[in-house]
Enzyme design. Sequence first.
Site, PDB file in Angstrom:
ATOM      1  N   GLU A 109       0.836  -1.210   0.000  1.00 25.38           N
ATOM      2  CA  GLU A 109       0.000   0.000   0.000  1.00 25.38           C
ATOM      3  C   GLU A 109       0.865   1.252   0.000  1.00 25.38           C
ATOM      4  O   GLU A 109       1.856   1.326   0.734  1.00 25.38           O
ATOM      5  CB  GLU A 109      -0.891  -0.030   1.243  1.00 25.38           C
ATOM      6  N   HIS A 110       0.470   2.208  -0.826  1.00 26.29           N
ATOM      7  CA  HIS A 110       1.201   3.472  -0.987  1.00 26.29           C
ATOM      8  C   HIS A 110       2.633   3.216  -1.451  1.00 26.29           C
ATOM      9  O   HIS A 110       3.551   3.971  -1.119  1.00 26.29           O
ATOM     10  CB  HIS A 110       1.155   4.300   0.307  1.00 26.29           C
ATOM     11  N   ASP A 120      -4.405   0.516  -9.350  1.00 20.23           N
ATOM     12  CA  ASP A 120      -5.814   0.159  -9.509  1.00 20.23           C
ATOM     13  C   ASP A 120      -6.165  -0.130 -10.964  1.00 20.23           C
ATOM     14  O   ASP A 120      -6.870  -1.091 -11.271  1.00 20.23           O
ATOM     15  CB  ASP A 120      -6.708   1.283  -8.975  1.00 20.23           C
ATOM     16  N   GLY A 155     -16.401   4.910  -3.342  1.00 18.78           N
ATOM     17  CA  GLY A 155     -15.866   5.462  -2.092  1.00 18.78           C
ATOM     18  C   GLY A 155     -15.493   4.416  -1.061  1.00 18.78           C
ATOM     19  O   GLY A 155     -15.227   4.743   0.086  1.00 18.78           O
ATOM     20  N   ALA A 156     -15.473   3.149  -1.459  1.00 18.37           N
ATOM     21  CA  ALA A 156     -15.181   2.074  -0.500  1.00 18.37           C
ATOM     22  C   ALA A 156     -13.736   1.597  -0.599  1.00 18.37           C
ATOM     23  O   ALA A 156     -13.361   0.599  -0.001  1.00 18.37           O
ATOM     24  CB  ALA A 156     -16.137   0.901  -0.723  1.00 18.37           C
TER      25      ALA A 156
HETATM   26  C1  GLA Z   1      -5.299   4.427  -4.099  1.00 18.08           C
HETATM   27  C2  GLA Z   1      -4.578   4.780  -5.391  1.00 18.08           C
HETATM   28  C3  GLA Z   1      -3.519   3.741  -5.727  1.00 18.08           C
HETATM   29  C4  GLA Z   1      -2.607   3.454  -4.540  1.00 18.08           C
HETATM   30  C5  GLA Z   1      -3.438   3.192  -3.290  1.00 18.08           C
HETATM   31  C6  GLA Z   1      -2.563   3.051  -2.061  1.00 18.08           C
HETATM   32  O1  GLA Z   1      -6.048   3.261  -4.283  1.00 18.08           O
HETATM   33  O2  GLA Z   1      -5.492   4.868  -6.441  1.00 18.08           O
HETATM   34  O3  GLA Z   1      -2.765   4.176  -6.841  1.00 18.08           O
HETATM   35  O4  GLA Z   1      -1.685   4.487  -4.352  1.00 18.08           O
HETATM   36  O5  GLA Z   1      -4.360   4.244  -3.045  1.00 18.08           O
HETATM   37  O6  GLA Z   1      -1.804   1.904  -2.154  1.00 18.08           O
END
Ligand code: GLA
Length: 385
Positions: A35-36, A174, A124-125
């Site tokens: 994540e991130h 995503d 938004g989820a």
């Molecule tokens: C959101 C962004 C992704 C990613 C995530 C965190 O979903 O769209 O690109 O950065 O946050 O991992």
Amino acid sequence: MSTDTSAVAERFTQLYGSEPEGVWAAPGRVNLIGEHTDYNDGFVMPFALPHKAVAAVSPRTDGLLRLHSDDVDAGVTELRVADLTPESDRGWTAYPSGVVWALREAGHEITGADIHLASTVPAGAGLSSSAALEVVVALALNDLFGLGLRGWQLARLCQRAENVYVGAPVGIMDQTASACCEEGHALFLDTRDLAQRQIPFDLAAEGLRLLVVDTQVKHSHSEGEYGKRRAGCERGAALLGVDALRDIAYEDLDASLARIDDEEIRRLVRHVVTEDERVERVVTLLEEGDPRAIGPVLYAGHASLRDDFKVSCPELDLVVETASDNDALGARMTGGGFGGSAIVLVEAEDVEPVTKAVEAAFAAAGFTAPRTFEAVPSAGARRLR
Ligand code: GLA
């Protein structure tokens, strides 16, 4: 909302007066770990949900773009493809029209289209409802206009649409997940070069389940915070003299942290570098056939997002805490954070007790009731007819 192929096609015919040329689908996703990390050129590991955006589409030659969604209470929006510019529209239509804009910007001749959309991906989820909308439109236009683009190329264009046209500074995870995931697999993705490996991920066969708990806390107001984290990571990379935090080896983390005075930047760097290592560990564990062993890594990922990256919220923390108190193997927030969803890895027989415990904990805390469902790794974007 029905995303049944015939229902979506029929609705198109009602709206536009002729049958659609085709019907396409693109799923939402959950991220198992990583994540991130995507805007730090790092590793991610999403898989596709059965929830999907479906588009019935016909091409046009007169420059007109007509858009309709069953999920938005509005009529058909009419735009001219030649007039599309970033920030020219701001509502839900920015996602599909942004994709048309990005394709045209990249030199592809899109001469218009009629598009009807329906989606079962909750907005938004934190489950990538926007990416699903973008990717389904990109794939449909790719087929209808014979562009010959691959999944990862469509993902890049969709990301550009979202970054520049919609104005959200998201990474590439995503869109790539929606475009490239495969049924029964998680996608190990190197976001630097988009190198991909499909990792078999059949939890049911192992007697396990992965729950998604939607906290119902909408994360849409978080763009500013997301952008701040992203900028902080870029500062960290600059301070350390690397292109991206991905370039800091896990073994060099302590030495690197010692070179940063700013406490906040230090925390961001520590999250990203340890998170990349967690993704690699999860890949190894799954490839060794030991899915239960990923549980502690998921918990560690959550702690890092909560304490170092500071993108969790009380509802997400409560899911993870309650899961842990009720013998779940692992749990973490998934997606960008500040609300949205958490994932919980459990033995099959623990689905009900854990779900009930989370519901009870939310009620006791006075939070809105969460929505829990089982996530089955599903197919990526595809043509349905
Ligand atoms: C959101 C962004 C992704 C990613 C995530 C965190 O979903 O769209 O690109 O950065 O946050 O991992």
